[in-house]
Design a protein around this motif. Structure first.
Motif, PDB file in Angstrom:
ATOM      1  N   LEU A 177      13.814   4.242   1.184  1.00 37.81           N
ATOM      2  CA  LEU A 177      12.907   4.564   2.293  1.00 37.81           C
ATOM      3  C   LEU A 177      13.236   4.562   3.917  1.00 37.81           C
ATOM      4  O   LEU A 177      14.187   3.933   4.189  1.00 37.81           O
ATOM      5  CB  LEU A 177      11.576   3.264   2.367  1.00 37.81           C
ATOM      6  N   ASP A 178      13.119   5.738   4.289  1.00 39.45           N
ATOM      7  CA  ASP A 178      13.397   6.134   5.536  1.00 39.45           C
ATOM      8  C   ASP A 178      12.249   6.339   6.563  1.00 39.45           C
ATOM      9  O   ASP A 178      11.507   7.139   6.371  1.00 39.45           O
ATOM     10  CB  ASP A 178      14.142   7.430   5.571  1.00 39.45           C
ATOM     11  N   ASN A 179      12.311   5.356   7.370  1.00 35.46           N
ATOM     12  CA  ASN A 179      11.033   5.316   8.322  1.00 35.46           C
ATOM     13  C   ASN A 179       9.876   5.098   7.348  1.00 35.46           C
ATOM     14  O   ASN A 179       8.860   5.706   7.582  1.00 35.46           O
ATOM     15  CB  ASN A 179      10.869   6.598   9.127  1.00 35.46           C
ATOM     16  N   HIS A 180       9.863   4.300   6.379  1.00 35.16           N
ATOM     17  CA  HIS A 180       8.735   4.057   5.560  1.00 35.16           C
ATOM     18  C   HIS A 180       8.309   4.962   4.450  1.00 35.16           C
ATOM     19  O   HIS A 180       7.553   4.930   3.714  1.00 35.16           O
ATOM     20  CB  HIS A 180       7.404   3.466   6.344  1.00 35.16           C
ATOM     21  N   THR A 181       9.246   6.203   4.432  1.00 35.34           N
ATOM     22  CA  THR A 181       8.769   7.408   3.599  1.00 35.34           C
ATOM     23  C   THR A 181      10.016   7.706   2.432  1.00 35.34           C
ATOM     24  O   THR A 181      11.064   7.485   3.150  1.00 35.34           O
ATOM     25  CB  THR A 181       8.423   8.598   4.021  1.00 35.34           C
ATOM     26  N   ALA A 182       9.668   8.278   1.527  1.00 29.12           N
ATOM     27  CA  ALA A 182      10.700   8.697   0.551  1.00 29.12           C
ATOM     28  C   ALA A 182       9.994   9.930  -0.400  1.00 29.12           C
ATOM     29  O   ALA A 182       8.712  10.034  -0.532  1.00 29.12           O
ATOM     30  CB  ALA A 182      11.102   7.716  -0.385  1.00 29.12           C
ATOM     31  N   VAL A 183      11.028  10.800  -0.474  1.00 26.73           N
ATOM     32  CA  VAL A 183      10.322  11.971  -1.307  1.00 26.73           C
ATOM     33  C   VAL A 183      10.815  11.709  -2.960  1.00 26.73           C
ATOM     34  O   VAL A 183      11.768  11.012  -3.337  1.00 26.73           O
ATOM     35  CB  VAL A 183      11.191  13.303  -1.101  1.00 26.73           C
ATOM     36  N   ALA A 220       6.069   9.572  -0.518  1.00 27.57           N
ATOM     37  CA  ALA A 220       5.396   8.396  -0.727  1.00 27.57           C
ATOM     38  C   ALA A 220       5.791   7.717   0.959  1.00 27.57           C
ATOM     39  O   ALA A 220       6.672   7.765   1.620  1.00 27.57           O
ATOM     40  CB  ALA A 220       6.184   7.244  -1.567  1.00 27.57           C
ATOM     41  N   LEU A 221       4.378   7.215   1.525  1.00 24.22           N
ATOM     42  CA  LEU A 221       4.654   6.221   2.456  1.00 24.22           C
ATOM     43  C   LEU A 221       3.957   4.949   1.963  1.00 24.22           C
ATOM     44  O   LEU A 221       3.028   4.745   1.609  1.00 24.22           O
ATOM     45  CB  LEU A 221       3.470   6.781   3.590  1.00 24.22           C
ATOM     46  N   ALA A 222       5.258   3.849   2.260  1.00 25.37           N
ATOM     47  CA  ALA A 222       4.994   2.719   1.644  1.00 25.37           C
ATOM     48  C   ALA A 222       5.044   1.784   2.676  1.00 25.37           C
ATOM     49  O   ALA A 222       5.960   1.571   3.629  1.00 25.37           O
ATOM     50  CB  ALA A 222       6.367   2.350   0.590  1.00 25.37           C
ATOM     51  N   LEU A 223       4.024   0.469   2.883  1.00 21.63           N
ATOM     52  CA  LEU A 223       3.690  -0.356   3.711  1.00 21.63           C
ATOM     53  C   LEU A 223       3.573  -1.590   3.043  1.00 21.63           C
ATOM     54  O   LEU A 223       2.789  -1.530   2.176  1.00 21.63           O
ATOM     55  CB  LEU A 223       2.975   0.102   4.877  1.00 21.63           C
ATOM     56  N   GLY A 224       4.104  -2.892   3.620  1.00 20.62           N
ATOM     57  CA  GLY A 224       3.679  -4.035   3.159  1.00 20.62           C
ATOM     58  C   GLY A 224       4.953  -4.786   2.751  1.00 20.62           C
ATOM     59  O   GLY A 224       6.003  -4.210   2.987  1.00 20.62           O
ATOM     60  N   PHE A 281       0.825  -1.331  -0.063  1.00 22.18           N
ATOM     61  CA  PHE A 281       0.110   0.036  -0.066  1.00 22.18           C
ATOM     62  C   PHE A 281       0.882   1.310   0.031  1.00 22.18           C
ATOM     63  O   PHE A 281       1.754   1.356   0.834  1.00 22.18           O
ATOM     64  CB  PHE A 281      -1.047   0.075   1.297  1.00 22.18           C
ATOM     65  N   VAL A 282       0.875   2.153  -1.115  1.00 24.08           N
ATOM     66  CA  VAL A 282       1.724   3.237  -1.046  1.00 24.08           C
ATOM     67  C   VAL A 282       0.430   4.281  -1.064  1.00 24.08           C
ATOM     68  O   VAL A 282      -0.387   4.585  -1.895  1.00 24.08           O
ATOM     69  CB  VAL A 282       2.158   3.263  -2.447  1.00 24.08           C
ATOM     70  N   ASP A 322       9.685  -2.934  -0.519  1.00 20.59           N
ATOM     71  CA  ASP A 322      11.021  -2.539  -1.378  1.00 20.59           C
ATOM     72  C   ASP A 322      10.871  -2.283  -2.856  1.00 20.59           C
ATOM     73  O   ASP A 322      11.728  -1.784  -3.480  1.00 20.59           O
ATOM     74  CB  ASP A 322      11.957  -3.691  -1.214  1.00 20.59           C
ATOM     75  N   ALA A 323       9.729  -2.464  -3.290  1.00 20.28           N
ATOM     76  CA  ALA A 323       9.536  -2.110  -4.722  1.00 20.28           C
ATOM     77  C   ALA A 323       9.630  -0.819  -4.920  1.00 20.28           C
ATOM     78  O   ALA A 323       9.826  -0.257  -6.132  1.00 20.28           O
ATOM     79  CB  ALA A 323       8.049  -2.820  -5.315  1.00 20.28           C
TER      80      ALA A 323
END
Length: 308
Positions: free
Chosen positions: A282-288, A264-268, A250-251, A272-273
């Motif tokens: 991803l840093d703490n599940h987020t990236a610009v 982006a906040l990415a979990l699941g 889920f993004v 890593d995709a």
């Protein structure tokens, strides 16, 4: 006889609602018995457009097969984004500007899918082809759809056709496209009263990417930091959806409408995709995601490729 129902995707955005209304108007002018309906709540941006041009929101429905003699899909074609019983419905037409995926019918149909930035741009062509005049309020809604999908012409999905259509529609609607467009986008970017659950579902779409189930939600914001300050709360709700739907990824994409970047906040299990697709960490599940504003053109294709 039951009506033909016209609707866009679940968690409707401005193009979905306004194109359903506009196409229903055109079909009625041509003598068809149709009704525009919606598959979810109206967001703040769309509400602004509807109120500005004095048009009521379509009726809310969850299922469509039993109360219609056929359905017309606008702004989508993938079944997981459509009505709960779409596989039981008789699909008569599709008017769309997205990829065609996870879609099949038992009978032939009219399908118009063009690589433009907005469904309303295609509808404007249909009005011209059918020699039907576009009323002021319908023109305003179609303009709103184009402004929304193109982020006021800043999105890479925006084409010269979209810009030309928007300018013509603005003239018919009697508005200044830049002033009206920015006011509408800002209305949609006011997220102060939204719950975390609402934020991740305002404009969420589910996709089949290879063997994986992926959901991508997008919200527009003037101040991205205000949204990301709620990260703990957002992650809790995202994990609930991942668990309940069996998602692999889920993004949540929070788009800065002023600077044309996204966070982006990415979990699941396949988070890593996102790193692979966008060449980020991803840093703490987020990236610009610099320069990324379009789910259709800049997010879904590269994620799909990364998940092959």
């Amino acid at each position: 006889m039951n009506k033909t129902l016209i609707f866009g995707h679940k968690n409707p955005d401005t193009d979905t609602i306004c194109s359903a209304i506009a196409y229903a108007h055109l079909k009625k002018e041509l003598g068809a018995n149709v009704e525009a309906v919606r598959l979810g709540e109206v967001n703040g941006e769309t509400k602004y457009a509807l109120e500005h041009f004095g048009v009521e929101a379509p009726r809310l429905v969850e299922t469509v097969a039993k109360e219609s003699n056929g359905v017309i899909l606008v702004d989508h074609n993938e079944f997981q984004q459509s009505a709960a019983d779409i596989e039981d419905a008789h699909i008569l037409e599709v008017i769309d500007h997205h990829r065609v995926s996870n879609f099949q019918t038992a009978d032939p149909l009219y399908m118009r899918v063009e690589p433009v930035g907005c469904t309303a741009t295609i509808l404007k062509k249909l009005y011209k082809e059918k020699s039907v005049e576009i009323p002021k309020n319908i023109a305003g809604l179609m303009l709103s759809a184009i402004v929304s999908d193109s982020l006021l012409f800043k999105s890479p999905t925006c084409t010269d056709e979209d810009i030309a259509a928007a300018k013509e529609l603005a003239t018919i609607a009697g508005v200044d496209v830049d002033k009206y467009g920015l006011d509408m986008l800002k209305a949609g970017a006011d997220l102060s009263e939204k719950t975390a659950a609402e934020l991740i579902s305002i404009d969420a779409k589910e996709f089949a990417m290879g063997n994986y189930k992926v959901e991508v939600a997008q919200v527009n914001a003037v101040d991205v930091s205000e949204v990301m300050a709620r990260q703990t709360e957002l992650e809790e709700k995202l994990n609930d959806v991942i668990s309940s739907k069996g998602l692999d990824l889920f993004v949540l994409v929070v788009t800065d409408i002023l600077n044309s970047d996204s966070t982006a906040l990415a979990l699941g299990q396949k988070a890593d995709a996102v790193e692979k697709a966008f060449n980020v960490t991803l840093d703490n599940h987020t990236a610009v995601l610099k320069g990324v504003v379009s789910r259709k053109k800049q997010i879904v294709p590269v994620l799909t490729e990364a998940l092959k």
